[in-house]
Design a protein around this motif. Structure first.
Motif, PDB file in Angstrom:
ATOM      1  N   ILE A   1       0.857  -1.187   0.000  1.00  0.00           N
ATOM      2  CA  ILE A   1       0.000   0.000   0.000  1.00  0.00           C
ATOM      3  C   ILE A   1       0.893   1.237   0.000  1.00  0.00           C
ATOM      4  N   LYS A   2       0.657   2.146  -0.934  1.00  0.00           N
ATOM      5  CA  LYS A   2       1.482   3.339  -1.061  1.00  0.00           C
ATOM      6  C   LYS A   2       0.891   4.514  -0.285  1.00  0.00           C
ATOM      7  N   SER A   3       1.647   5.605  -0.235  1.00  0.00           N
ATOM      8  CA  SER A   3       1.305   6.737   0.621  1.00  0.00           C
ATOM      9  C   SER A   3      -0.019   7.401   0.252  1.00  0.00           C
TER      10      SER A   3
ATOM     11  N   ALA B   1      -3.145   0.410  -3.774  1.00  0.00           N
ATOM     12  CA  ALA B   1      -2.552  -0.919  -3.642  1.00  0.00           C
ATOM     13  C   ALA B   1      -1.827  -1.233  -4.940  1.00  0.00           C
ATOM     14  N   CYS B   2      -0.538  -1.505  -4.831  1.00  0.00           N
ATOM     15  CA  CYS B   2       0.284  -1.793  -6.006  1.00  0.00           C
ATOM     16  C   CYS B   2       0.858  -3.199  -5.888  1.00  0.00           C
ATOM     17  N   GLU B   3       1.484  -3.649  -6.975  1.00  0.00           N
ATOM     18  CA  GLU B   3       1.876  -5.060  -7.006  1.00  0.00           C
ATOM     19  C   GLU B   3       2.989  -5.396  -6.030  1.00  0.00           C
ATOM     20  N   CYS B   4       3.906  -4.449  -5.766  1.00  0.00           N
ATOM     21  CA  CYS B   4       4.949  -4.717  -4.777  1.00  0.00           C
ATOM     22  C   CYS B   4       5.686  -3.428  -4.475  1.00  0.00           C
ATOM     23  N   VAL B   5       6.603  -3.509  -3.522  1.00  0.00           N
ATOM     24  CA  VAL B   5       7.337  -2.331  -3.078  1.00  0.00           C
ATOM     25  C   VAL B   5       8.207  -1.748  -4.180  1.00  0.00           C
ATOM     26  N   GLU B   6       8.586  -2.545  -5.183  1.00  0.00           N
ATOM     27  CA  GLU B   6       9.488  -2.060  -6.231  1.00  0.00           C
ATOM     28  C   GLU B   6       8.798  -1.099  -7.203  1.00  0.00           C
ATOM     29  N   ASP B   7       7.498  -0.985  -7.152  1.00  0.00           N
ATOM     30  CA  ASP B   7       6.758  -0.130  -8.092  1.00  0.00           C
ATOM     31  C   ASP B   7       6.806   1.318  -7.613  1.00  0.00           C
ATOM     32  N   PHE B   8       7.915   2.000  -7.909  1.00  0.00           N
ATOM     33  CA  PHE B   8       8.149   3.323  -7.329  1.00  0.00           C
ATOM     34  C   PHE B   8       7.218   4.389  -7.890  1.00  0.00           C
TER      35      PHE B   8
ATOM     36  N   ASN C   1       3.956   3.665  -8.956  1.00  0.00           N
ATOM     37  CA  ASN C   1       2.574   3.156  -8.935  1.00  0.00           C
ATOM     38  C   ASN C   1       2.066   2.899 -10.355  1.00  0.00           C
ATOM     39  N   GLU C   2       2.812   2.091 -11.098  1.00  0.00           N
ATOM     40  CA  GLU C   2       2.450   1.804 -12.486  1.00  0.00           C
ATOM     41  C   GLU C   2       1.358   0.750 -12.594  1.00  0.00           C
TER      42      GLU C   2
ATOM     43  N   LYS D   1       5.842  -3.613 -15.603  1.00  0.00           N
ATOM     44  CA  LYS D   1       7.054  -3.393 -14.815  1.00  0.00           C
ATOM     45  C   LYS D   1       7.729  -4.701 -14.426  1.00  0.00           C
ATOM     46  N   CYS D   2       6.957  -5.714 -14.115  1.00  0.00           N
ATOM     47  CA  CYS D   2       7.521  -6.988 -13.664  1.00  0.00           C
ATOM     48  C   CYS D   2       8.422  -7.622 -14.719  1.00  0.00           C
ATOM     49  N   THR D   3       8.084  -7.462 -15.986  1.00  0.00           N
ATOM     50  CA  THR D   3       8.884  -8.059 -17.049  1.00  0.00           C
ATOM     51  C   THR D   3       9.942  -7.110 -17.586  1.00  0.00           C
ATOM     52  N   GLU D   4       9.734  -5.804 -17.403  1.00  0.00           N
ATOM     53  CA  GLU D   4      10.651  -4.819 -17.977  1.00  0.00           C
ATOM     54  C   GLU D   4      11.683  -4.306 -16.971  1.00  0.00           C
ATOM     55  N   GLN D   5      11.310  -4.171 -15.687  1.00  0.00           N
ATOM     56  CA  GLN D   5      12.182  -3.526 -14.709  1.00  0.00           C
ATOM     57  C   GLN D   5      12.153  -4.264 -13.377  1.00  0.00           C
ATOM     58  N   CYS D   6      12.596  -5.492 -13.367  1.00  0.00           N
ATOM     59  CA  CYS D   6      12.699  -6.217 -12.103  1.00  0.00           C
ATOM     60  C   CYS D   6      13.802  -7.246 -12.222  1.00  0.00           C
ATOM     61  N   ASP D   7      14.581  -7.393 -11.156  1.00  0.00           N
ATOM     62  CA  ASP D   7      15.690  -8.337 -11.135  1.00  0.00           C
ATOM     63  C   ASP D   7      15.244  -9.743 -10.736  1.00  0.00           C
ATOM     64  N   MET D   8      14.041  -9.881 -10.194  1.00  0.00           N
ATOM     65  CA  MET D   8      13.616 -11.181  -9.694  1.00  0.00           C
ATOM     66  C   MET D   8      13.191 -12.096 -10.828  1.00  0.00           C
ATOM     67  N   LYS D   9      13.466 -13.394 -10.642  1.00  0.00           N
ATOM     68  CA  LYS D   9      12.953 -14.377 -11.588  1.00  0.00           C
ATOM     69  C   LYS D   9      11.429 -14.379 -11.507  1.00  0.00           C
ATOM     70  N   LEU D  10      10.771 -14.565 -12.643  1.00  0.00           N
ATOM     71  CA  LEU D  10       9.326 -14.712 -12.663  1.00  0.00           C
ATOM     72  C   LEU D  10       8.994 -16.176 -12.897  1.00  0.00           C
TER      73      LEU D  10
END
Length: 355
Positions: free
Chosen positions: A286-288, A292-299, A301-302, A337-346
């Motif tokens: 949950i952002k400020s 509700a966004c997908e995770c903390v990495e979504d700086f 709120n995309e 964002k998950c496929t374009e800008q994330c270091d984690m394996k999907l």
């Protein structure tokens, strides 16, 4: 917090996939959904995205365009009243699971220990801002303590406000993490920006440790340095550990989040980054502004999945937007964002199509 029951249930499936077993996508997706709890868990609540630092490794410094705002107390209260802590029995089963499956013991001190023994039980109160700049933080901590929830946030110690910080300690803050990138003020400013420092920060932390001991505050003070793969890093970390030697602190070297942002070729040993991403099935962010966004990495709120100011967490977590997001996440949908800008394996990259 994240759903420890989901993590325990999905473990064997996760190991099969990460060993290279190519399971059919329909089977894996059905398993993930079967393991997912319809009751929502919140990983973090970003109470403010205000920050006065200029950290070189943070996309907020150059890429965050959303409006700076601090969450209203009534919004925070509405969110936190929908959460509950794990039962002692659940937590005991989790600790046995971690010791058995990951080989990390309860009394260890490391990055992976912190992720597995601390992060699951706390509600993280930071995102892309410094919680020390939120004037409501003592009241926020009090609300959580009264709900039986453990509070934690990471911050820059140059922002320590002694009166406000001590009040959070009095109100039951569980963990506070101070990020310190050097024992040299000039080098610290190179990494975190001109508002940061080591000398004054260190002096304030030592004072807080004295007050903790004097008043028996039940808080763990954590000191981290982020591994930015710099040539001086290991030597500087040893100096940091030496500075805090003999003091009542939890110290570790932390892997960098958002490695795509700098591409500094850091080799992580963090379980959080080695395993595939489970956020879509295990926890919410949950952002400020209440989104509700997908995770903390979504700086920025995309990917917005709901509004916690007007919707229940249950309805958001089980709603159509989240269902669609889980499919996009699993299908490696281009452009998100998950496929374009994330270091984690999907997980979708580890499965095979049935046809």
């Amino acid at each position: 917090m994240f759903d420890i029951e989901f993590y325990m249930k999905v473990f064997d499936l996760k190991q099969r996939l990460m060993r290279g077993e190519r399971l059919e996508r329909e089977f894996v997706m059905a398993q993930l959904e079967a393991f997912r709890n319809p009751e929502p868990f919140v990983y973090n609540i970003e109470t403010t995205n205000a920050c006065n630092m200029r950290c070189e490794m943070c996309p907020r410094t150059t890429m965050m365009t959303r409006r700076v705002e601090t969450m209203k107390l009534d919004s925070f209260k509405r969110i936190v009243e929908q959460l509950r802590p794990f039962s002692p029995e659940q937590w005991q089963r989790w600790e046995r699971f971690v010791a058995e499956k990951y080989g990390i013991q309860k009394n260890d001190m490391s990055e992976n220990h912190f992720f597995l023994y601390v992060i699951p039980k706390v509600v993280v109160l930071h995102g892309y801002g410094d919680p020390l700049l939120d004037p409501h933080m003592p009241e926020i901590v009090r609300m959580m303590t009264e709900r039986g929830l453990t509070s934690y946030f990471s911050c820059n110690p140059a922002n320590i406000n002694m009166e406000r910080t001590i009040k959070t300690f009095e109100n039951g803050l569980g963990y506070i993490k101070y990020s310190m990138e050097s024992v040299d003020d000039a080098r610290h400013k190179e990494v975190r920006g001109p508002a940061s420092n080591f000398t004054e920060s260190y002096r304030n932390i030592v004072k807080l440790l004295e007050l903790k001991a004097q008043h028996n505050y039940p808080i763990t003070i954590v000191i981290t340095m982020i591994n930015l793969n710099k040539p001086w890093q290991q030597e500087e970390f040893e100096k940091l550990r030496e500075a805090f030697k003999g003091l009542d602190v939890y110290v570790y070297l932390k892997s960098q989040d958002q490695q795509w942002y700098e591409d500094n070729r850091q080799q992580t040993q963090s379980i959080h980054w080695i395993e595939f991403c489970q956020f879509a099935w295990s926890s919410m962010t949950i952002k400020s502004n209440g989104e509700a966004c997908e995770c903390v990495e979504d700086f920025n709120n995309e990917i917005i999945l709901g509004d916690a100011k007007t919707e229940s967490l249950y309805d958001i977590w089980n709603g159509e937007k989240y269902r669609r997001f889980r499919m996009d996440h699993f299908d490696l949908t281009p452009g998100i964002k998950c496929t374009e800008q994330c270091d984690m394996k999907l997980v979708g990259s580890l499965v095979r199509n049935s046809n």
